[in-house]
Design a protein around this motif. Structure first.
Motif, short mmCIF file in Angstrom:
data_model
loop_
_atom_site.label_atom_id
_atom_site.label_comp_id
_atom_site.label_asym_id
_atom_site.label_seq_id
_atom_site.Cartn_x
_atom_site.Cartn_y
_atom_site.Cartn_z
N LYS A 169 -63.44 2.53 8.12
CA LYS A 169 -62.76 3.74 8.64
C LYS A 169 -61.30 3.31 9.45
O LYS A 169 -61.34 2.84 10.41
N PRO A 170 -60.29 3.53 8.79
CA PRO A 170 -58.93 3.03 9.16
C PRO A 170 -58.50 3.63 10.44
O PRO A 170 -57.55 2.68 11.31
N TRP A 171 -58.82 4.63 10.92
CA TRP A 171 -58.59 5.36 12.21
C TRP A 171 -59.52 4.73 13.29
O TRP A 171 -59.16 5.18 14.56
N VAL A 172 -60.57 4.05 13.30
CA VAL A 172 -61.46 3.69 14.22
C VAL A 172 -60.75 2.61 14.87
O VAL A 172 -60.33 1.55 14.35
N LYS A 173 -60.37 2.83 16.23
CA LYS A 173 -59.85 1.81 17.18
C LYS A 173 -60.71 0.53 17.32
O LYS A 173 -61.94 0.78 17.87
N PHE A 174 -60.04 -0.66 17.51
CA PHE A 174 -60.98 -1.74 17.61
C PHE A 174 -60.44 -2.28 19.09
O PHE A 174 -58.95 -2.80 18.89
N GLY A 175 -61.10 -2.54 20.05
CA GLY A 175 -60.59 -2.94 21.36
C GLY A 175 -61.60 -4.12 21.80
O GLY A 175 -62.80 -4.28 21.61
N VAL A 176 -61.02 -4.70 22.61
CA VAL A 176 -61.82 -5.81 23.37
C VAL A 176 -61.71 -5.75 24.90
O VAL A 176 -60.20 -5.56 25.32
#
Length: 503
Positions: free
Chosen positions: A246-253
């Motif tokens: 899903k390109p819209w799902v944000k990936f954060g750390v």
């Protein structure tokens, strides 16, 4: 999540930050700001609570956080290669039911429930996982279906924990399969990982990765560089996995709060503590500058004036060096409430920290450690958010590198008398695909004579997924102007459509 030095004392109430509104003007008028909170399971707050009691507890926390202005929740769903959701890969968490591998009864799926509850309240839900940790120090037994039970050679013991070996490619594949499953089956807005990469150093212990280094060194002569290489491979692979589903799902750390100390690097901070790069083998700036993560939340859990890790020094450092992706600050609620402002000892450090935030041009929000401390209103923290700093609603920060195009305008905006009262209805704009379809709507209200200015968050009366809003009808003598805009998945905002209504 590494909780640092946060024993709260009874005297906190004496430092219950009573600051004037002038200290918060900039914050309270932000139209776009990330306002998150971590809801953890690993502290045991839900263990064995039961379905109904846990739902009631979470609902109360979400209601309070919503009133305090929070617009995103980081919900811990995988603490030790387990699951607070129905996983085909990993056993149910003991932090849910008390016994690893035991399903909740009455049965429910906490992640699915939280997605629905957060979206109902206009909040984002970011599924928070710990990628490598396979067993915490307090876990005494593992389910037969646990990855370490099935394949013990995939992990090593360290500091009382079990860690999936980051030097093994099959572990990267495994974690990415787990994440792909979460992203595919749940309507999460983000996937979040915390600060555990290689384990925090433990005195007298060494990481047992000689065999993996011999097999996979790839010509890298320095063991530290090789370990960083492994983590870099994982971060890039995880980012590609999420976007591939899903390109819209944000990936954060949310990394540990010190990247490097000045004594280790010319660009390091004037601090003297554990280092991401050298001790955890986490090259966070590389991930940010290469665009592998969509946002970064360094855990600045210390107080202003800390002798080894001064908060002011660190927020200024991250603001300067980590601006290639949206930057939010991980904030310790208890520690902020416990310590007095060095320049004004009669109040706690919340006003001073908020003032620092407002001066940092690259800081776009805050994530609170942790949610229960806000809900419990430690040091008057929640009240100050609600009444001053986060008094008005905020949209999520723009992420044009994912999608920067706004959806079309709403259609057929019209007030209608119904059996339930006066309702303002509209129709969704036409749109095809995730980049163009409306997901939410913002409703603004302007008094007679006021200019329609949708940049002013104080005029927002609703952020909703519905295509209607109830109107506060009184006597039909005053003409208000309502404006409605559409938001897509990345909260790009359409142009407004206006309607005058007598109320």
């Amino acid at each position: 999540m590494k909780k640092l030095f946060v024993i709260i004392i009874a005297a906190v109430a004496l430092l219950s930050g009573c600051s004037s509104s002038r200290n918060a003007t900039a914050d309270s008028r932000h139209k776009r700001e990330f306002r998150g909170a971590w809801i953890q399971c690993v502290n045991g707050q839900f263990t064995g609570m039961g379905t109904q009691a846990m739902q009631q507890t979470l609902a109360r926390q979400l209601d309070e956080l919503k009133r305090d202005g929070v617009n995103a929740i980081f919900f811990q769903v995988r603490a030790e290669c387990d699951a607070l959701y129905a996983s085909p890969y990993e056993p149910w968490s003991r932090f849910l039911t008390g016994v690893q591998g035991k399903a909740p009864a009455p049965y429910w799926d906490p992640l699915a429930w939280m997605v629905e509850q957060c979206h109902r309240r206009g909040m984002e839900l970011h599924a928070w996982i710990n990628p490598y940790r396979a067993k915490t120090t307090g876990t005494t037994s593992l389910a037969a279906t646990h990855i370490v039970s099935r394949q013990p050679g995939r992990a090593f013991a360290y500091g009382g924990q079990m860690i999936l070996n980051p030097g093994m490619p099959e572990n990267r594949e495994y974690i990415c399969s787990v994440v792909a499953d979460i992203v595919r089956r749940y309507d999460v807005d983000g996937l979040h990982i915390d600060d555990y990469f290689y384990p925090y150093p433990a005195a007298g212990q060494t990481i047992p990765d000689d065999a993996q280094y011999r097999l996979y060194s790839n010509g890298i002569a320095d063991r530290g560089d090789w370990r960083r290489y492994n983590v870099n491979l994982f971060i890039k692979q995880l980012a590609d996995t999420i976007k591939g589903v899903k390109p819209w799902v944000k990936f954060g750390v949310s990394p540990f709060g010190i990247y490097r100390n000045k004594r280790s690097s010319a660009i390091g901070s004037q601090t003297n503590g554990l280092q991401n790069y050298d001790d955890l083998y986490a090259d966070v700036l590389l991930w940010v500058n290469n665009g592998w993560v969509d946002y970064c939340v360094p855990q600045l859990y210390w107080q202003i004036g800390h002798p080894a890790a001064d908060y002011k020094t660190l927020i200024e450092w991250w603001n300067k060096y980590a601006s290639a992706r949206p930057l939010f600050i991980g904030e310790d609620v208890e520690r902020t409430a416990k310590y007095p402002d060095p320049d004004n000892p009669r109040q706690n450090q919340l006003p001073a920290k908020r003032a620092l935030h407002s001066r940092m041009g690259n800081v776009g929000g805050t994530v609170l450690w942790y949610a229960k401390a806000v809900v419990d209103n430690i040091g008057n923290y929640g009240t100050m958010l609600r009444d001053v700093y986060w008094k008005y609603p905020a949209l999520q920060p723009a992420m044009p590198f994912i999608d920067g195009k706004a959806p079309g305008k709403v259609r057929k905006l019209k007030p209608v008398w119904t059996a339930d009262g006066y309702i303002l209805f509209w129709t969704a704009p036409k749109g095809r695909g995730w980049k163009d379809e409306a997901q939410q709507y913002v409703v603004y209200r302007f008094a007679p004579g006021e200019k329609v200015d949708t940049s002013d968050p104080s005029k927002i009366v609703a952020i909703t997924r519905q295509t209607f809003v109830s109107l506060p009808y009184e006597d039909g003598e005053t003409k208000y102007t309502y404006a409605v805009t559409a938001l897509d998945r990345m909260q790009n905002e359409s142009k407004p459509v206006k309607k005058k209504v007598k109320l």
